[in-house]
Write a protein that holds these residues in place. Structure first.
Motif, PDB file in Angstrom:
ATOM      1  N   TRP A  98       0.845  -1.202   0.000  1.00  0.00           N
ATOM      2  CA  TRP A  98       0.000   0.000   0.000  1.00  0.00           C
ATOM      3  C   TRP A  98       0.877   1.249   0.000  1.00  0.00           C
ATOM      4  O   TRP A  98       1.971   1.248   0.567  1.00  0.00           O
ATOM      5  N   SER A 180     -15.179  -9.856   3.555  1.00  0.00           N
ATOM      6  CA  SER A 180     -14.547  -9.862   2.223  1.00  0.00           C
ATOM      7  C   SER A 180     -15.312 -10.662   1.178  1.00  0.00           C
ATOM      8  O   SER A 180     -15.279 -10.340   0.007  1.00  0.00           O
ATOM      9  N   GLY A 184     -15.050  -9.257  -2.911  1.00  0.00           N
ATOM     10  CA  GLY A 184     -14.049  -9.581  -3.917  1.00  0.00           C
ATOM     11  C   GLY A 184     -14.109 -10.994  -4.427  1.00  0.00           C
ATOM     12  O   GLY A 184     -14.985 -11.783  -4.082  1.00  0.00           O
ATOM     13  N   GLU A 190      -5.814  -9.345  -2.734  1.00  0.00           N
ATOM     14  CA  GLU A 190      -6.605  -8.312  -3.418  1.00  0.00           C
ATOM     15  C   GLU A 190      -8.002  -8.168  -2.809  1.00  0.00           C
ATOM     16  O   GLU A 190      -8.531  -7.072  -2.695  1.00  0.00           O
ATOM     17  N   ARG A 191      -8.589  -9.316  -2.424  1.00  0.00           N
ATOM     18  CA  ARG A 191      -9.930  -9.262  -1.828  1.00  0.00           C
ATOM     19  C   ARG A 191      -9.867  -8.566  -0.468  1.00  0.00           C
ATOM     20  O   ARG A 191     -10.716  -7.748  -0.134  1.00  0.00           O
ATOM     21  N   ASN A 193      -7.605  -6.355   0.426  1.00  0.00           N
ATOM     22  CA  ASN A 193      -7.405  -4.924   0.154  1.00  0.00           C
ATOM     23  C   ASN A 193      -8.742  -4.229  -0.089  1.00  0.00           C
ATOM     24  O   ASN A 193      -9.004  -3.138   0.413  1.00  0.00           O
ATOM     25  N   GLY A 194      -9.588  -4.892  -0.888  1.00  0.00           N
ATOM     26  CA  GLY A 194     -10.895  -4.312  -1.204  1.00  0.00           C
ATOM     27  C   GLY A 194     -11.755  -4.130   0.036  1.00  0.00           C
ATOM     28  O   GLY A 194     -12.413  -3.097   0.213  1.00  0.00           O
ATOM     29  N   ALA A 294      -6.319  -7.282 -12.086  1.00  0.00           N
ATOM     30  CA  ALA A 294      -6.484  -6.583 -10.812  1.00  0.00           C
ATOM     31  C   ALA A 294      -6.613  -5.084 -11.087  1.00  0.00           C
ATOM     32  O   ALA A 294      -5.914  -4.536 -11.926  1.00  0.00           O
ATOM     33  N   ASP A 296      -6.409  -1.165  -9.938  1.00  0.00           N
ATOM     34  CA  ASP A 296      -5.670  -0.341  -8.988  1.00  0.00           C
ATOM     35  C   ASP A 296      -6.539   0.852  -8.578  1.00  0.00           C
ATOM     36  O   ASP A 296      -6.946   1.638  -9.421  1.00  0.00           O
ATOM     37  N   ARG A 301      -4.041  -2.555  -5.028  1.00  0.00           N
ATOM     38  CA  ARG A 301      -4.540  -3.613  -5.915  1.00  0.00           C
ATOM     39  C   ARG A 301      -5.768  -4.287  -5.324  1.00  0.00           C
ATOM     40  O   ARG A 301      -5.746  -4.733  -4.189  1.00  0.00           O
ATOM     41  N   THR A 302      -6.852  -4.359  -6.116  1.00  0.00           N
ATOM     42  CA  THR A 302      -8.073  -5.018  -5.636  1.00  0.00           C
ATOM     43  C   THR A 302      -8.593  -5.929  -6.740  1.00  0.00           C
ATOM     44  O   THR A 302      -8.164  -5.833  -7.880  1.00  0.00           O
ATOM     45  N   ASN A 303      -9.549  -6.800  -6.400  1.00  0.00           N
ATOM     46  CA  ASN A 303     -10.061  -7.706  -7.432  1.00  0.00           C
ATOM     47  C   ASN A 303     -11.578  -7.753  -7.474  1.00  0.00           C
ATOM     48  O   ASN A 303     -12.162  -8.759  -7.843  1.00  0.00           O
TER      49      ASN A 303
END
Length: 522
Positions: A98, A180, A184, A190-191, A193-194, A294, A296, A301-303
């Motif tokens: 991050w 999560s 995601g 990535e999930r 992060n989201g 992914a 940004d 980075r997220t999915n």
């Protein structure tokens, strides 16, 4: 009668739609507190149409609030992160990669606890209720009100995330909890992060949605409020307040859905030219093509589901820098100050709008105020603008040959009729408010993703069951059961799993149930 509103960085657009007919539309400047701009736009369309607020059955709003908060790093909550994946899932701690200042704002209050599943559904390690209770107490002591929970392979089995949420609610009922699996796809980092971004937006989301609802009440509108989400479908205001991250890509998506609706074109390329950027996206079957990589967001980075959009720094307010022989266009823009700063409106800044009017490609403002650059220079600048747009189209194309281009947005005059790579350029009526039209006509949607072993369950049976699940979700969210269709299906066979396993993703959409709207109104 439905009202669609789209809040952009420069303008807040609104339309009133009766069935499939656009009755009235307006563009108002976006205000700092946003809700007064929304109120002004809604008031303007109602008075233009001479319609009373009581006849409106639903209000749809698309907003860029949450994107801007993440990009500008403002109004974010501190987040407690609970990851259920230990011991094997500790190699990369949460917030890895991050941007430093964003991670510092969110805080590094992370709890790596036992739990999670393997890809084939086996338990990695048992759930430990005591440790989740301790984490809840620690968050409470530190004054953290927003908690993000992620578990390994939660989209396949969400049981541990749900158990953790139940424990957190007992121990710390005031906390806002984000899970999560609701956000995601499979990839854990990535999930996670989201879901952390979602938790960071929790109090802003409550505040924004409440201010929208207050604005509607003050205007005498009792119709239910829906918020448009990343894939071009709607969610209820209550759901948006819980999962604001699902609305981050709704601006460009609304424009694309509006473009498809206004032209009847199901497959093509949409160019949405605003004041600052031109967003280029691909319509497939009437919906925006989804990004397969992914995404940004604000450097993270997220999915989760996002439209595949290319944004280039070229809009109606983009500055044109002429310095002797060198020419540079953008990426800086005068934005909502165009009506003061551009030559056309008595300002001193050369913008793409000045060029378009001087070259006879558009007519607004006062053309006589634009400095005389001479036909050769004008032509050079106009050609450069077209090259930038044609390059963008080229990057988004998936097939050889020329594509159908739909030009929308307030700056659509920048797209020339003979753009290179375009079979034809269509400019629908109401092109400048296509984003608000997209919000007004949006449908209810649901997406479902699972890993299925066709050796255990026959493929037909498995797919039929998933379709039923997706359909049920649309109905639960307020969709009309008679209009639901499956618009997208992806099936990826997974060779690293036993049997004949496949990862299946389905998307269903349906019209908003009129019955539901009327119920709310009463």
């Amino acid at each position: 009668m439905r009202i669609g509103v789209d809040v952009g960085g420069t303008n807040t657009d609104a339309v009133l739609i009766d069935g499939t007919l656009v009755v009235a539309s307006t563009k108002q400047p976006t205000t700092a507190d946003v809700s007064s701009g929304v109120a002004a736009a809604i008031t303007a369309v109602l008075s233009k149409a001479g319609t009373s607020p009581a006849t409106v059955t639903a209000v749809m709003i698309g907003t860029t609030h949450f994107t801007n908060a993440l990009v500008e790093r403002k109004h974010l909550d501190r987040v407690g992160v609970i990851r259920l994946a230990s011991p094997s899932g500790e190699a990369l701690p949460p917030l890895t990669g991050w941007p430093a200042e964003l991670a510092a704002q969110i805080g590094r209050d992370c709890f790596l606890l036992p739990g999670g599943y393997e890809v084939d559904g086996r338990e990695m390690s048992p759930f430990d209720e005591g440790k989740v209770r301790a984490a809840a107490r620690a968050c409470k002591q530190r004054g953290i009100t927003s908690i993000a929970v992620s578990s390994a392979f939660a989209p396949i089995n969400a049981a541990m995330e749900e158990r953790a949420a139940a424990v957190l609610r007992q121990e710390y009922p005031e906390a806002e909890i984000s899970l999560s699996h609701a956000i995601g796809r499979l990839g854990l980092i990535e999930r996670e992060n989201g879901v952390i971004l979602n938790a960071a937006l929790a109090s802003l989301a409550r505040h924004v949605i409440a201010s929208f609802e207050r604005a509607l009440r003050e205007l005498g509108l009792s119709a239910p409020l829906y918020i448009s989400q990343n894939d071009g479908t709607l969610i209820s205001a209550a759901y948006a307040a819980r999962y604001p991250v699902m609305t981050i890509g709704s601006g460009p998506t609304n424009s694309m859905r509006g473009a498809a609706f206004l032209t009847g074109v199901q497959d093509g390329i949409v160019m949405d030219v605003g004041g600052t950027t031109c967003d280029i996206g691909v319509l497939a079957n009437g919906f925006p093509r989804e990004s397969s990589i992914a995404v940004d967001i604000g450097g993270v980075r997220t999915n989760f589901r996002m439209p595949d959009i290319l944004a280039i720094g070229l809009g109606g307010g983009t500055r044109v820098h002429l310095n002797g022989e060198t020419l540079r266009i953008g990426p800086d823009s005068v934005g909502y100050r165009i009506t003061q700063d551009a030559f056309l409106f008595g300002g001193e800044t050369l913008t793409t709008s000045d060029i378009a009017v001087a070259a006879g490609k558009a007519s607004f403002g006062d053309a006589s105020r634009v400095p005389d650059l001479g036909p050769a220079t004008l032509n050079t600048i106009w050609t450069r603008i077209q090259t930038m747009l044609a390059d963008g189209v080229d990057r988004m194309k998936t097939a050889r040959g020329d594509a159908t281009i739909i030009a929308v947005g307030g700056g659509h005059f920048l797209v020339a009729d003979d753009l290179k790579g375009a079979a034809k350029v269509i400019r629908p009526p109401h092109a400048d408010v296509a984003n608000a039209v997209g919000a007004a006509i949006a449908q209810i949607g649901a997406q479902i993703e699972q890993i299925v072993d066709y050796a255990a369950i026959p493929r037909e049976t498995a797919l039929a069951r998933l379709k039923e699940d997706a359909t049920a979700r649309v109905v639960a969210a307020g969709g009309d059961p008679d209009t639901i269709e499956i618009v997208d299906m992806e099936e990826v066979f997974l060779s690293y799993l036993p049997g004949r396993s496949a990862q299946v993703r389905l998307k269903a959409v349906g019209d908003l149930s009129v019955h539901q709207e009327v119920q709310h109104a009463h």
